[in-house]
Design a protein around this motif. Sequence first.
Motif, short mmCIF file in Angstrom:
data_model
loop_
_atom_site.label_atom_id
_atom_site.label_comp_id
_atom_site.label_asym_id
_atom_site.label_seq_id
_atom_site.Cartn_x
_atom_site.Cartn_y
_atom_site.Cartn_z
N PHE A 1 0.85 -1.20 0.00
CA PHE A 1 0.00 0.00 0.00
C PHE A 1 0.89 1.25 0.00
CE2 PHE A 1 -2.71 3.09 2.50
CZ PHE A 1 -3.51 3.43 1.42
N ALA A 2 1.96 1.20 0.76
CA ALA A 2 2.89 2.34 0.82
C ALA A 2 3.47 2.61 -0.57
CB ALA A 2 4.01 2.05 1.81
N LYS A 3 3.81 1.55 -1.29
CA LYS A 3 4.38 1.73 -2.64
C LYS A 3 3.37 2.38 -3.57
CE LYS A 3 7.96 -1.81 -2.65
NZ LYS A 3 8.20 -3.24 -2.86
N LYS A 4 2.10 1.97 -3.45
CA LYS A 4 1.05 2.57 -4.30
C LYS A 4 0.97 4.08 -4.06
CE LYS A 4 -1.97 -1.38 -4.73
NZ LYS A 4 -3.11 -2.02 -4.13
N SER B 1 4.55 7.01 8.61
CA SER B 1 5.94 6.58 8.79
C SER B 1 6.53 5.87 7.58
CB SER B 1 6.08 5.73 10.05
OG SER B 1 5.48 4.48 9.88
N ARG B 2 5.86 4.82 7.10
CA ARG B 2 6.43 4.00 6.02
C ARG B 2 6.74 4.82 4.76
NH1 ARG B 2 8.36 -1.26 5.86
NH2 ARG B 2 6.60 -1.96 7.09
N LEU B 3 5.81 5.72 4.38
CA LEU B 3 6.01 6.50 3.15
C LEU B 3 7.30 7.31 3.19
CD1 LEU B 3 2.80 8.30 1.81
CD2 LEU B 3 4.50 6.99 0.54
N ALA B 4 7.67 7.72 4.40
CA ALA B 4 8.88 8.54 4.54
C ALA B 4 10.14 7.74 4.22
CB ALA B 4 8.96 9.09 5.96
N GLY C 1 9.20 11.27 25.82
CA GLY C 1 10.54 10.95 25.32
C GLY C 1 10.57 9.72 24.43
N LYS C 2 9.38 9.17 24.12
CA LYS C 2 9.33 7.99 23.25
C LYS C 2 9.71 8.36 21.81
CE LYS C 2 5.52 5.66 25.52
NZ LYS C 2 4.08 5.75 25.55
N GLU C 3 10.31 7.40 21.11
CA GLU C 3 10.59 7.65 19.69
C GLU C 3 9.26 7.61 18.94
OE1 GLU C 3 13.90 6.09 16.74
OE2 GLU C 3 12.23 4.69 16.86
N MET C 4 9.03 8.59 18.05
CA MET C 4 7.76 8.61 17.33
C MET C 4 7.95 8.16 15.89
SD MET C 4 6.09 11.94 19.05
CE MET C 4 4.64 11.93 18.03
N PRO C 5 7.17 7.15 15.46
CA PRO C 5 7.33 6.60 14.11
C PRO C 5 7.24 7.66 13.01
CG PRO C 5 5.80 5.26 15.37
CD PRO C 5 6.11 6.47 16.22
N GLY C 6 6.38 8.66 13.21
CA GLY C 6 6.20 9.68 12.18
C GLY C 6 7.32 10.72 12.13
N LEU C 7 8.15 10.75 13.14
CA LEU C 7 9.21 11.76 13.17
C LEU C 7 10.58 11.17 12.85
CD1 LEU C 7 8.36 13.92 16.34
CD2 LEU C 7 7.54 14.15 14.00
N LYS C 8 10.74 9.88 13.14
CA LYS C 8 12.10 9.34 13.10
C LYS C 8 12.75 9.44 11.71
CE LYS C 8 11.39 4.46 12.38
NZ LYS C 8 10.66 3.35 12.88
N ASN C 9 11.94 9.38 10.65
CA ASN C 9 12.52 9.48 9.31
C ASN C 9 12.58 10.93 8.79
OD1 ASN C 9 12.88 6.63 8.90
ND2 ASN C 9 10.64 6.52 8.84
N LEU C 10 12.18 11.85 9.63
CA LEU C 10 12.24 13.26 9.23
C LEU C 10 13.42 13.98 9.88
CD1 LEU C 10 8.48 14.25 9.70
CD2 LEU C 10 9.58 13.47 7.61
N VAL C 11 14.10 13.28 10.77
CA VAL C 11 15.20 13.90 11.52
C VAL C 11 16.40 14.10 10.60
CG1 VAL C 11 16.78 13.64 13.48
CG2 VAL C 11 14.41 12.88 13.67
N GLU C 12 17.01 15.29 10.71
CA GLU C 12 18.15 15.63 9.83
C GLU C 12 19.37 14.79 10.14
OE1 GLU C 12 18.41 19.95 7.83
OE2 GLU C 12 18.58 19.87 10.00
#
Length: 415
Positions: free
Chosen positions: A129-132, A156-159, A404-415
């Motif tokens: 679904f992410a690939k679509k 998260s996955r799309l990132a 302080g939890k790691e957030m799935p939606g942010l982890k791939n946006l970090v510089e």
Amino acid sequence: MNLKSLKNQTVKDRKVIVRVDYNVPIKDGKVKDTNRILASLETINYLLKNGAKQIILMSHLGRPKRAETYEQTLKDNKDLSLSQIIPELENLLNEKITFCQSLDLPEDKIVLLENLRFHEGEKKDDLNFAKKLANLADIYVNDAFSSSHRAHVSVSRLATLLPAFAGFSLSKEVEMLSKLTKDPKRPFVMIIGGAKISDKVSAIANLAKIADTVLVGGGVANNFLKAEGFDVAKSYLQDVPADLAKEGVDFVEFADKLLEDAQQEHTLIDNYIPLPKIIYPVDVMTAKSPDAKNAKEVNLLRCENQSCYEPDDMFLDIGPRTIKLFSKVIMSAKTIFWNGPMGVFENEVFSLGTKKIATAISKSKAESILGGGDTISSIKQFDLEGKFTYVSTAGGASLDFLSGKEMPGLKNLVE
Ligand code: AMP
């Protein structure tokens, strides 16, 4: 936390897929609260101004029940169709929006996809679904902080499949909440209330390490009073939800441990009044039920053998001494975080604590950051909107961030 900003990315002639949060209250087909739509406009306008070829907006709405087929799901969940927000979005954006139920998109400038949760793959974080979705665009933008605590395809996955950037509303939320966790201006006062302690334990535990003073009110305070040996009679104490019970969580023990850890820590108010780090109510307003027409004031510190209230009484608001004490601490603060009302504010009889505390925060010189659905309702009720530095509408996501939890939606946006 430094996020990859959309500002540093060329969007001209690119197709951009944007995760927004249009999970808004809808009644009789009409949007009842436009805040989340308004929050998405800066990113959309930026993309328009900078010549994006196409803007594909996507969001979830509510919790649809999926049928065997996508077509049947569409038929069964008309009340959760994102088509309902089109008139409001077009009106606020002043642009034409094309609504799309299929992933076969026309070339139109701005497209809104149907509720992502109508697709089985979204919540399952399904790669196909992410690939679509990834095939529809050149760039991915996450502007839905409030969903970023979930490991779903659109957050998260799309990132991981496209060049990924943080939208302006998400960046703002992270910037404001980071003020609390990263070197806050001191004194930093955290105010916790409401009924459900389960949502807040992790954030309380993390922020209590950073804050100078923690003021506890509302139903949450009953756990602290009980931990300190007070009989809280029939007051509300939240049962531990099954998932936390499995981990051996007990809210009164949690409060006890927090109080014990903070035992040696004090702050000086006005440079000479020493106060404990964690402060719970010294007096409360009691009645037999949250709907009661009258309340009785009880000074907990002058109440030997609990003789001043009855076994079927409930503590439903903080009392006048607590209001004074909390207000004094609030006035000395440079940073304030507030989540959860001080009492059952929906009933005027028990609304004074929340009103006075909200007013004190609004008058203080501190940078004030608020969150939580009921906290926001309460400031609307008391006509105090616009009197705080930042109001987070992100609910569970902001509490996860603050814990302080790691957030799935942010982890791939970090510089
Ligand atoms: P929460 O969602 O955890 O922030 O809880 C908000 C709710 O807490 C509101 O609906 C309040 O009526 C309720 N509340 C606040 N103080 C109390 C209290 N002392 N006892 C029971 N409920 C309370």
